[in-house]
Scaffold this motif. Structure first.
Motif: not given
Length: 276
Positions: A212-231
Motif C-alpha cells: 500500500d505504498e502511496r508513491g514511488t519515492v516517499t519520505v514521512a516521519d523519518g521513513r523512506l519508501g522506494v516502491a515498485v508498483s506500490s510495493q
C-alpha cells in the motif's frame, strides 16, 4: 536579478516553442506577432547572458576556477527542478544504450546487483502498447480529417517521443539496480532516485512486505519508501539518519528505508554478510 532572469526564462521559452510548432505546422502568424516574439527572445537571451556573466565573475572572485565558476553560475541561474528533470531525461536516454548492450550502471566488480524492475514490467508493457496504439490511431485520424502535414508531423514527433520515454524509463530501471558493496547500500529507482547508505549505519535488515505504498519515492516521519508498483518488501533500519534528496531536489532525513527487490533474499544475504 536571478529571480527576474528565471521568471523571464520560464515565460518566454514556452512562447518560442509554441511559435516554432505553429510555424512548422504551416500556420501563418501576423508579422507584428513574429517580431514581438523574436524581440522578446533576444532580450531574454541578453538578460540571461548578463546574469550568467555576473554570477560567473562572482564565483571567480570567490576563488573558483573557470570551469567550476561556470558550473556554479549555471546552477544558480537554472532552477534545481529544471536541472534535475533534464538530468532524468538524459540519464534515462543513456540507459537505452546500456540496455541494448546488456550493461548495468554503477555495479562495480564484486558488488551484488539487486534488480527491482520485474514487478512493473507488465505495467510498462501495457503502457508502451497503449502509447504505440495512440501514436498510430492519432496519425490515422489526423490524416482522415485532412489536417495539414505540418501539424501531423509535430503531433507524430511528440507521440513517438512519448513512446521513447516509456522505453527509457524501463531501461533505466533495468540497468540501474540497487547495489550492495562492502562499503554501502545503494538504493535507486531508475534515473530518478539514488541514495548511498554507508553499511556501518545499517543496524538491521529484515523482510517485510507492504502493498500500500502511496508513491514511488516517499519520505514521512523519518521513513523512506522506494516502491515498485506500490510495493516494498525489505526494511533497512539505520543507527543514524541519512540525508535523502528527493527527485525534485528537496532534502529529508530518514532512519528507516523500505525498498522493493525482485529477490529480497539477495538483499538480506548481501547485507548480513560480513564486510571486509
Amino acid at each position: 536579478m536571478i529571480k527576474v532572469a528565471r521568471g523571464v526564462l520560464l515565460a518566454v521559452l514556452p512562447a518560442e516553442v509554441v511559435l516554432v510548432i505553429l510555424t512548422v505546422a504551416g500556420v501563418r502568424l501576423p508579422g507584428p506577432v513574429l517580431v514581438a516574439v523574436e524581440v522578446a527572445v533576444a532580450l531574454m537571451l541578453l538578460l540571461e547572458a548578463v546574469t550568467l556573466h555576473r554570477l560567473f565573475r562572482a564565483a571567480r572572485r570567490e576563488g573558483a576556477g573557470r570551469r567550476a565558476a561556470f558550473g556554479t553560475a549555471l546552477r544558480r541561474l537554472v532552477p534545481v527542478q529544471v536541472r534535475r528533470l533534464l538530468g532524468f531525461e538524459l540519464r534515462s536516454m543513456a540507459s537505452l544504450g546500456l540496455w541494448v548492450t546488456r550493461r548495468r550502471h554503477g555495479v562495480p566488480r564484486g558488488a551484488t546487483a539487486v534488480p527491482y524492475a520485474r514487478e512493473q514490467s507488465s505495467m510498462l508493457l501495457v503502457l508502451l502498447f497503449l502509447a504505440v496504439v495512440e501514436t498510430v490511431a492519432v496519425e490515422l485520424l489526423l490524416g482522415a480529417l485532412g489536417v495539414p502535414s505540418g501539424v501531423r508531423l509535430v503531433v507524430l514527433v511528440l507521440d513517438v517521443y512519448g513512446v521513447v520515454l516509456v522505453l527509457a524509463l524501463w531501461a533505466a530501471c533495468a540497468t540501474r539496480p540497487h547495489v550492495v558493496t562492502e562499503r554501502e547500500l545503494r538504493v535507486r529507482y531508475g534515473a530518478h532516485f539514488d541514495l548511498r547508505v554507508p553499511r556501518d549505519l545499517i543496524s538491521s535488515v529484515r523482510l517485510a512486505r507492504a502493498f500500500d505504498e502511496r508513491g514511488t519515492v516517499t519520505v514521512a516521519d523519518g521513513r523512506l519508501g522506494v516502491a515498485v508498483s506500490s510495493q516494498t518488501n525489505v526494511v533497512v533500519e539505520l543507527s543514524d539518519p541519512v540525508t535523502v534528496v528527493r527527485p525534485l531536489g528537496r532534502t529529508e532525513e530518514a532512519r528507516m528505508i523500505r525498498l522493493f527487490a525482485d529477490s529480497p533474499a539477495l538483499v538480506l544475504d548481501a547485507l548480513r554478510s560480513p564486510t571486509a
